[in-house]
Design an enzyme around this catalytic site. Sequence first.
Site, mmCIF file in Angstrom:
data_model
loop_
_atom_site.group_PDB
_atom_site.id
_atom_site.type_symbol
_atom_site.label_atom_id
_atom_site.label_comp_id
_atom_site.label_asym_id
_atom_site.label_seq_id
_atom_site.Cartn_x
_atom_site.Cartn_y
_atom_site.Cartn_z
ATOM 1 N N LYS A 1 0.822 -1.222 0.000
ATOM 2 C CA LYS A 1 0.000 0.000 0.000
ATOM 3 C C LYS A 1 0.854 1.269 0.000
ATOM 4 O O LYS A 1 0.458 2.291 -0.550
ATOM 5 C CB LYS A 1 -0.946 0.003 1.196
ATOM 6 C CG LYS A 1 -2.033 -1.072 1.132
ATOM 7 C CD LYS A 1 -3.023 -0.807 0.011
ATOM 8 C CE LYS A 1 -4.184 -1.801 0.039
ATOM 9 N NZ LYS A 1 -5.046 -1.667 -1.164
ATOM 10 N N GLU B 1 -9.962 5.431 2.929
ATOM 11 C CA GLU B 1 -10.727 4.305 3.434
ATOM 12 C C GLU B 1 -9.733 3.204 3.767
ATOM 13 O O GLU B 1 -8.630 3.191 3.227
ATOM 14 C CB GLU B 1 -11.712 3.808 2.363
ATOM 15 C CG GLU B 1 -11.125 2.834 1.329
ATOM 16 C CD GLU B 1 -10.078 3.452 0.403
ATOM 17 O OE1 GLU B 1 -9.987 4.689 0.356
ATOM 18 O OE2 GLU B 1 -9.343 2.684 -0.253
ATOM 19 N N SER C 1 1.727 -9.587 -0.731
ATOM 20 C CA SER C 1 1.389 -8.155 -0.709
ATOM 21 C C SER C 1 1.591 -7.507 0.657
ATOM 22 O O SER C 1 1.775 -6.302 0.759
ATOM 23 C CB SER C 1 -0.050 -7.955 -1.183
ATOM 24 O OG SER C 1 -0.932 -8.718 -0.382
#
Lengths: 396, 257
Positions: free
Chosen positions: A87, A109, A376
């Site tokens: 991210k 969010e 990830s």
Amino acid sequence: MTNSKGRFGVHGGQYIPETLMNAVIELEKAYEHYKNDTEFNKELTALLNEYAGRPSLLYYADKMTKDLGGAKIYLKREDLNHTGSHKINNVLGQALLAKKMGKTRLIAETGAGQHGVATATAAALLNMECVVFMGEEDTKRQALNVYRMKLLGAQVVPVTSGTATLKDAVSEAMREWTSRIDDTHYCLGSVMGPHPFPTIVRDFQAVISRESRAQILEAEGRLPDAVIACVGGGSNAIGSFYHYIPDKDVRLIGCEAAGRGIDTFETAATVNTGRLGIFHGMKSYFCQDEYGQIAPVYSISAGLDYPGIGPEHAHLHDIGRAEYVPVTDDEAVNAFEYLSRTEGIIPAIESAHAVAYAMKLAPTMDKDKIIVITISGRGDKDCAAIARYRGEEIYE
Amino acid sequence: MSNIRKAFENGKAFIPFITCGDPDLETTAAAVRAMAENGADLIELGIPFSDPTAEGPVIQGANIRALKGNVTTDKVFALVEELRKDVSVPMVFMTYANVVYSYGADRFMQRCAETGIDGIILPDLPFEEKEEFSEPAKKYGIDIISLIAPTSADRIAMIAKEAQGFIYVVSSLGVTGIRSEISTDLSEIVKVIRENTDIPCAVGFGISTPEQAKSMAAVSDGAIVGSAIIRLLEKHGKSAPEFIGDYVREMKEAVIG
């Protein structure tokens, strides 16, 4: 659709309130300018390399390869990035862009909390105010990440509407953006929402495949046979796929969260169970009922617990360039434990969906074949939930 | 000429909104009749949606209650059909793009025409995306109502030039809901609209009191009220129609001034 922008085949577009139109137009203009700006790219690269710890490793999982007895397995280690997931790649890009645009406040969010933590981190680093919307259900599932965000100086707003998960956090962030646009950038965390977000986020995440392509060529002298990543909205997957899209011999496989199974209502496997619709600013596939009411989806993974998928993935599915396969909670939890035990790497429960599919695929492939799995994120945040899943109560 | 024009022939218009099926469709029918009998010039019927991103908490609540009662698009069409036996006030739908898209835009617009709906408001359908819906709407004579926001600036002329029925002027930033104060300079926005079209414009978002309705209507052609009516339904449930009738009469008197 003559005026419509940001299309991937029939998908994408800008289905948002008029109040936000000039904001997304302004964002698009700024991005078109800065994406080719030498100074901007220099600053971003410096942040990615010196702050976030890029490039991330491409690690050969020798024990896992031998244990599964098929294709060679490489792990693209996005879990090693600062803040513990992919991210940060997107967030540093967007936060820097927002700063250049004169914005002083970031809203975001978050599902699992990884995007929220990354946004709170970038805001702290770049002296920006930060407000994160998180479904109340997820604030319970991911209490540790809530604390991390607060520690980083962000305000966390629990969202109680709807299913109180990621979808509702997105809705609430959009509502907040319509009420305060001048000083605020909506730092969207996935390749979804209205144009230009799916393109911006894709471009910032494409660093994953830009690196992994060079790394695998260096290690093996050839491209992989398959690239596997988990898909909620699809940001790590599109980043993992992007630079391989022209290489037709590389299979691109997105792993959707099937929850308790695609034959149940407790699933979040959008491509496998959804149909074409319009929601959260985009046309794409969504889990919905016959009247277009968005379905209350379910997955053990808060980060994949979303009823839609990014428009570029929907298009890659339509043209057959990428495959989207369902992986259940059970399979993901097994993979979570397997990778921890086998390689000493605790993956995020989201990433474990990709590992689970690789565990099925690798043994069916020859030993000279190569699979790259994107890890990830790291799984520390999931330990309490997985323990609960196994019937063990632990206290953080 | 659009049937919606008639709504603006009785002085400044008062336009109430109601979510269909909150708390049930019988109450909605009674409330719509009460609105019509008490001077509503145009009635906005909300088709509930699971995730109404342009709504504040009050109308979100109405959507959730309606869906819990198993209201569907087909049941709303049946309600309109029933109402049209005795209600002649122009009526428009307010819902979200996916409700129409999922039903099939062509089939949806056809049902609107058959049942007596005059227009449709889709808050998540901006100018750039409207073609897909406005083509079938045109075929069946349904107006797609355009919204203009405080942030529209250089987009106002473009939107106004292609507007149909009436223009919905959004009074404030943010979502629907009762506001104590509306600070946007709406007269400037309305001035640009009038330079580009002669179709009427009404102001909505945040209006609840007769004073607010009066001042909003003074700078435009009418006032739209939603959340304040939903509040009456929250408070009075099945007996709300009587209170809604009184409220509509008071608001219509205020806008006429």
